[in-house]
Design a protein around this motif. Sequence first.
Motif, mmCIF file in Angstrom:
data_model
loop_
_atom_site.group_PDB
_atom_site.id
_atom_site.type_symbol
_atom_site.label_atom_id
_atom_site.label_comp_id
_atom_site.label_asym_id
_atom_site.label_seq_id
_atom_site.Cartn_x
_atom_site.Cartn_y
_atom_site.Cartn_z
ATOM 1 N N ARG A 27 0.841 -1.267 -0.073
ATOM 2 C CA ARG A 27 0.213 0.005 0.184
ATOM 3 C C ARG A 27 0.706 1.173 -0.069
ATOM 4 N NH1 ARG A 27 -4.057 -1.472 4.785
ATOM 5 N NH2 ARG A 27 -5.001 -3.293 3.822
ATOM 6 N N GLY A 28 2.130 1.150 0.459
ATOM 7 C CA GLY A 28 2.734 2.516 0.511
ATOM 8 C C GLY A 28 2.774 3.108 1.878
ATOM 9 N N PHE A 29 3.294 4.202 2.179
ATOM 10 C CA PHE A 29 3.392 4.547 3.591
ATOM 11 C C PHE A 29 2.104 5.380 3.960
ATOM 12 C CE2 PHE A 29 3.995 8.441 6.421
ATOM 13 C CZ PHE A 29 4.753 7.503 7.556
ATOM 14 N N GLU A 30 1.412 6.164 3.080
ATOM 15 C CA GLU A 30 0.245 6.938 3.355
ATOM 16 C C GLU A 30 -0.784 5.996 3.502
ATOM 17 O OE1 GLU A 30 -0.561 9.726 0.378
ATOM 18 O OE2 GLU A 30 1.125 11.140 0.673
ATOM 19 N N ARG A 31 -0.971 4.863 2.809
ATOM 20 C CA ARG A 31 -2.110 4.111 2.791
ATOM 21 C C ARG A 31 -2.262 2.901 3.884
ATOM 22 N NH1 ARG A 31 -2.770 2.674 -2.871
ATOM 23 N NH2 ARG A 31 -3.792 0.883 -1.870
ATOM 24 N N THR A 32 -1.078 2.919 4.638
ATOM 25 C CA THR A 32 -0.769 1.786 5.450
ATOM 26 C C THR A 32 -1.129 2.506 7.020
ATOM 27 O OG1 THR A 32 0.818 0.764 4.357
ATOM 28 C CG2 THR A 32 0.723 0.434 6.754
ATOM 29 N N THR A 33 -1.939 1.990 7.889
ATOM 30 C CA THR A 33 -2.289 2.473 9.224
ATOM 31 C C THR A 33 -1.754 1.554 10.286
ATOM 32 O OG1 THR A 33 -4.530 1.277 9.279
ATOM 33 C CG2 THR A 33 -4.453 3.638 8.202
ATOM 34 N N LEU A 98 10.706 -2.831 -1.316
ATOM 35 C CA LEU A 98 9.847 -2.381 -2.005
ATOM 36 C C LEU A 98 8.781 -1.401 -1.122
ATOM 37 C CD1 LEU A 98 7.869 -2.934 -4.565
ATOM 38 C CD2 LEU A 98 6.869 -4.805 -3.487
ATOM 39 N N ALA A 99 8.560 -1.699 0.153
ATOM 40 C CA ALA A 99 7.916 -0.699 0.821
ATOM 41 C C ALA A 99 8.480 0.617 0.861
ATOM 42 C CB ALA A 99 7.581 -1.253 2.319
ATOM 43 N N MET A 100 10.016 0.767 0.907
ATOM 44 C CA MET A 100 10.651 1.848 0.971
ATOM 45 C C MET A 100 10.482 2.722 -0.261
ATOM 46 S SD MET A 100 14.520 2.823 1.523
ATOM 47 C CE MET A 100 15.104 1.639 2.746
ATOM 48 N N MET A 104 8.603 6.115 -0.754
ATOM 49 C CA MET A 104 9.461 7.367 -0.693
ATOM 50 C C MET A 104 9.202 8.394 -1.692
ATOM 51 S SD MET A 104 13.065 5.940 -1.976
ATOM 52 C CE MET A 104 13.442 5.419 -3.602
ATOM 53 N N LEU A 105 8.352 7.497 -2.944
ATOM 54 C CA LEU A 105 7.911 8.681 -4.110
ATOM 55 C C LEU A 105 6.746 9.207 -3.974
ATOM 56 C CD1 LEU A 105 8.922 5.773 -6.673
ATOM 57 C CD2 LEU A 105 10.182 7.553 -6.052
ATOM 58 N N THR A 106 5.909 8.856 -2.651
ATOM 59 C CA THR A 106 4.619 9.544 -2.693
ATOM 60 C C THR A 106 4.322 10.176 -1.342
ATOM 61 O OG1 THR A 106 3.813 7.426 -1.645
ATOM 62 C CG2 THR A 106 3.528 7.680 -4.023
ATOM 63 N N ALA A 114 13.131 7.254 4.157
ATOM 64 C CA ALA A 114 13.905 6.546 3.192
ATOM 65 C C ALA A 114 15.410 7.020 3.100
ATOM 66 C CB ALA A 114 13.280 6.423 1.897
ATOM 67 N N ARG A 115 15.502 8.384 2.978
ATOM 68 C CA ARG A 115 16.855 9.113 2.950
ATOM 69 C C ARG A 115 17.624 8.506 4.167
ATOM 70 N NH1 ARG A 115 14.092 13.267 0.953
ATOM 71 N NH2 ARG A 115 14.083 14.460 2.968
ATOM 72 N N ALA A 116 17.084 8.466 5.439
ATOM 73 C CA ALA A 116 17.753 8.249 6.377
ATOM 74 C C ALA A 116 18.394 6.747 6.462
ATOM 75 C CB ALA A 116 17.082 8.289 7.775
ATOM 76 N N ALA A 117 17.215 5.850 5.816
ATOM 77 C CA ALA A 117 17.843 4.476 5.690
ATOM 78 C C ALA A 117 18.662 4.287 4.769
ATOM 79 C CB ALA A 117 16.347 3.530 5.220
ATOM 80 N N LEU A 118 18.528 5.075 3.325
ATOM 81 C CA LEU A 118 19.453 5.046 2.343
ATOM 82 C C LEU A 118 20.897 5.323 2.961
ATOM 83 C CD1 LEU A 118 17.324 5.798 -0.657
ATOM 84 C CD2 LEU A 118 18.502 3.654 -0.034
ATOM 85 N N GLY A 119 20.955 6.527 3.696
ATOM 86 C CA GLY A 119 22.189 6.999 4.176
ATOM 87 C C GLY A 119 22.769 6.170 5.089
#
Length: 182
Positions: A27-33, A98-100, A104-106, A114-119
Amino acid sequence: MTVSRAERRQRSEQRILGAARTLFAERGFERTTIRAVAARAGVDPALVMQHFGTKDDLFRRAVQAPPPDERAESPEGLVDHLLDTLGLKMGGLSEQSLAMMRSMLTHPDASATARAALGAQIDRLAAGIDAPDARLRAALLTTIMLGVTVGHQLLDIEELRDVPPEELAALLRPVLHALLPA
Protein backbone atom coordinates in the motif's frame (compact mmCIF):
# COMPACT_ATOMS: atom_id res chain seq x y z
CA MET A 1 8.04 -25.52 27.55
CA THR A 2 7.48 -22.09 29.06
CA VAL A 3 8.01 -19.06 26.85
CA SER A 4 9.65 -16.13 28.62
CA ARG A 5 8.24 -12.64 28.54
CA ALA A 6 11.21 -11.49 26.46
CA GLU A 7 10.57 -14.25 23.90
CA ARG A 8 6.87 -13.33 23.70
CA ARG A 9 7.81 -9.70 23.22
CA GLN A 10 10.29 -10.58 20.47
CA ARG A 11 7.74 -12.77 18.69
CA SER A 12 5.12 -10.01 18.85
CA GLU A 13 7.64 -7.52 17.52
CA GLN A 14 8.56 -9.81 14.61
CA ARG A 15 4.87 -10.42 13.75
CA ILE A 16 4.26 -6.67 13.77
CA LEU A 17 7.34 -6.00 11.60
CA GLY A 18 6.30 -8.71 9.16
CA ALA A 19 2.80 -7.27 8.90
CA ALA A 20 4.19 -3.74 8.48
CA ARG A 21 6.60 -4.82 5.73
CA THR A 22 3.80 -6.53 3.84
CA LEU A 23 1.41 -3.58 4.12
CA PHE A 24 4.00 -0.90 3.35
CA ALA A 25 5.06 -2.94 0.31
CA GLU A 26 1.47 -3.40 -0.88
CA ARG A 27 0.00 0.00 0.00
CA GLY A 28 2.87 2.41 0.53
CA PHE A 29 3.34 4.68 3.54
CA GLU A 30 0.27 6.89 3.21
CA ARG A 31 -2.28 4.10 2.90
CA THR A 32 -0.83 1.90 5.64
CA THR A 33 -2.26 2.52 9.10
CA ILE A 34 -1.21 1.36 12.54
CA ARG A 35 -4.66 -0.27 12.89
CA ALA A 36 -4.15 -2.23 9.65
CA VAL A 37 -0.70 -3.39 10.77
CA ALA A 38 -2.12 -4.44 14.14
CA ALA A 39 -4.99 -6.33 12.50
CA ARG A 40 -2.60 -8.13 10.12
CA ALA A 41 -0.31 -9.04 13.04
CA GLY A 42 -3.23 -10.10 15.25
CA VAL A 43 -2.41 -7.63 18.01
CA ASP A 44 -3.95 -4.52 19.54
CA PRO A 45 -2.95 -1.19 17.91
CA ALA A 46 -1.68 -0.02 21.29
CA LEU A 47 0.86 -2.84 21.26
CA VAL A 48 2.19 -1.64 17.89
CA MET A 49 2.66 1.83 19.37
CA GLN A 50 4.24 0.39 22.51
CA HIS A 51 6.82 -1.55 20.49
CA PHE A 52 7.55 1.02 17.78
CA GLY A 53 6.17 4.43 18.75
CA THR A 54 5.03 6.35 15.70
CA LYS A 55 4.16 5.16 12.21
CA ASP A 56 7.39 6.79 11.01
CA ASP A 57 9.39 4.77 13.56
CA LEU A 58 7.61 1.59 12.49
CA PHE A 59 8.33 2.35 8.84
CA ARG A 60 11.99 3.07 9.59
CA ARG A 61 12.39 -0.31 11.32
CA ALA A 62 10.36 -2.17 8.68
CA VAL A 63 12.50 -0.96 5.78
CA GLN A 64 15.86 -1.26 7.50
CA ALA A 65 18.16 -3.27 5.27
CA PRO A 66 20.18 -6.08 6.76
CA PRO A 67 23.83 -5.20 7.40
CA PRO A 68 26.47 -6.45 4.99
CA ASP A 69 27.82 -9.87 5.89
CA GLU A 70 31.47 -10.86 6.09
CA ARG A 71 31.67 -11.14 2.28
CA ALA A 72 31.50 -7.33 2.08
CA GLU A 73 35.15 -7.10 3.11
CA SER A 74 36.27 -7.50 -0.52
CA PRO A 75 35.13 -5.53 -3.59
CA GLU A 76 33.59 -8.71 -5.06
CA GLY A 77 31.80 -9.42 -1.78
CA LEU A 78 30.56 -5.85 -1.56
CA VAL A 79 29.10 -6.05 -5.07
CA ASP A 80 27.52 -9.43 -4.26
CA HIS A 81 26.00 -7.93 -1.15
CA LEU A 82 24.50 -5.05 -3.14
CA LEU A 83 23.02 -7.39 -5.73
CA ASP A 84 21.64 -9.67 -3.01
CA THR A 85 20.21 -6.83 -0.93
CA LEU A 86 18.08 -5.44 -3.73
CA GLY A 87 16.89 -8.83 -4.78
CA LEU A 88 18.30 -8.96 -8.30
CA LYS A 89 19.81 -12.40 -7.76
CA MET A 90 16.69 -13.69 -6.06
CA GLY A 91 14.26 -12.48 -8.72
CA GLY A 92 12.36 -10.03 -6.55
CA LEU A 93 12.60 -7.37 -3.92
CA SER A 94 12.30 -7.84 -0.22
CA GLU A 95 9.20 -6.33 1.31
CA GLN A 96 11.47 -3.83 3.09
CA SER A 97 12.90 -2.54 -0.18
CA LEU A 98 9.58 -2.49 -1.99
CA ALA A 99 7.87 -0.67 0.87
CA MET A 100 10.61 1.94 1.04
CA MET A 101 10.66 2.57 -2.71
CA ARG A 102 6.91 2.76 -3.13
CA SER A 103 6.46 5.10 -0.18
CA MET A 104 9.43 7.40 -0.70
CA LEU A 105 7.98 8.49 -4.03
CA THR A 106 4.60 9.49 -2.60
CA HIS A 107 5.00 10.84 0.91
CA PRO A 108 7.37 13.51 2.28
CA ASP A 109 7.73 11.84 5.68
CA ALA A 110 8.42 8.49 4.07
CA SER A 111 10.91 10.22 1.78
CA ALA A 112 12.81 11.54 4.79
CA THR A 113 12.71 8.10 6.39
CA ALA A 114 13.94 6.51 3.17
CA ARG A 115 16.77 9.06 2.94
CA ALA A 116 17.79 8.15 6.48
CA ALA A 117 17.66 4.41 5.70
CA LEU A 118 19.62 4.91 2.47
CA GLY A 119 22.08 7.10 4.37
CA ALA A 120 22.64 4.27 6.84
CA GLN A 121 23.20 1.87 3.94
CA ILE A 122 25.67 4.34 2.41
CA ASP A 123 27.50 4.48 5.76
CA ARG A 124 27.71 0.67 5.93
CA LEU A 125 28.95 0.41 2.34
CA ALA A 126 31.43 3.27 2.77
CA ALA A 127 32.95 1.46 5.74
CA GLY A 128 33.98 -1.33 3.36
CA ILE A 129 35.48 0.95 0.69
CA ASP A 130 39.12 1.95 1.05
CA ALA A 131 39.13 5.32 -0.72
CA PRO A 132 39.13 8.99 0.36
CA ASP A 133 35.78 9.47 -1.38
CA ALA A 134 34.23 6.29 0.03
CA ARG A 135 30.90 7.95 0.89
CA LEU A 136 30.51 9.31 -2.65
CA ARG A 137 31.30 5.90 -4.11
CA ALA A 138 28.86 4.24 -1.71
CA ALA A 139 26.16 6.79 -2.60
CA LEU A 140 26.66 6.13 -6.31
CA LEU A 141 26.52 2.36 -5.79
CA THR A 142 23.32 2.72 -3.78
CA THR A 143 21.56 5.07 -6.19
CA ILE A 144 22.51 3.02 -9.25
CA MET A 145 20.93 -0.04 -7.65
CA LEU A 146 17.93 1.98 -6.54
CA GLY A 147 17.38 3.39 -10.03
CA VAL A 148 17.68 0.02 -11.75
CA THR A 149 15.36 -1.53 -9.20
CA VAL A 150 12.73 1.21 -9.53
CA GLY A 151 12.81 0.80 -13.31
CA HIS A 152 12.59 -2.97 -13.10
CA GLN A 153 10.21 -3.54 -10.19
CA LEU A 154 8.00 -0.45 -9.92
CA LEU A 155 7.96 1.20 -13.35
CA ASP A 156 8.00 -2.09 -15.25
CA ILE A 157 10.20 -0.67 -18.00
CA GLU A 158 9.69 -2.94 -21.00
CA GLU A 159 13.41 -3.45 -21.72
CA LEU A 160 13.96 -4.64 -18.15
CA ARG A 161 10.70 -6.53 -17.64
CA ASP A 162 11.61 -10.01 -18.88
CA VAL A 163 15.32 -9.94 -18.23
CA PRO A 164 16.26 -12.69 -15.78
CA PRO A 165 17.69 -11.29 -12.53
CA GLU A 166 20.94 -13.18 -13.14
CA GLU A 167 21.40 -11.35 -16.45
CA LEU A 168 20.78 -7.97 -14.80
CA ALA A 169 23.26 -8.87 -12.08
CA ALA A 170 25.86 -9.93 -14.67
CA LEU A 171 25.48 -6.65 -16.56
CA LEU A 172 25.56 -4.54 -13.39
CA ARG A 173 28.55 -6.28 -11.83
CA PRO A 174 31.26 -4.50 -13.92
CA VAL A 175 29.49 -1.15 -13.50
CA LEU A 176 29.48 -1.53 -9.73
CA HIS A 177 33.08 -2.78 -9.70
CA ALA A 178 34.13 0.31 -11.67
CA LEU A 179 33.15 2.42 -8.65
CA LEU A 180 35.32 0.44 -6.25
CA PRO A 181 39.05 1.07 -5.80
CA ALA A 182 41.29 -1.64 -7.20
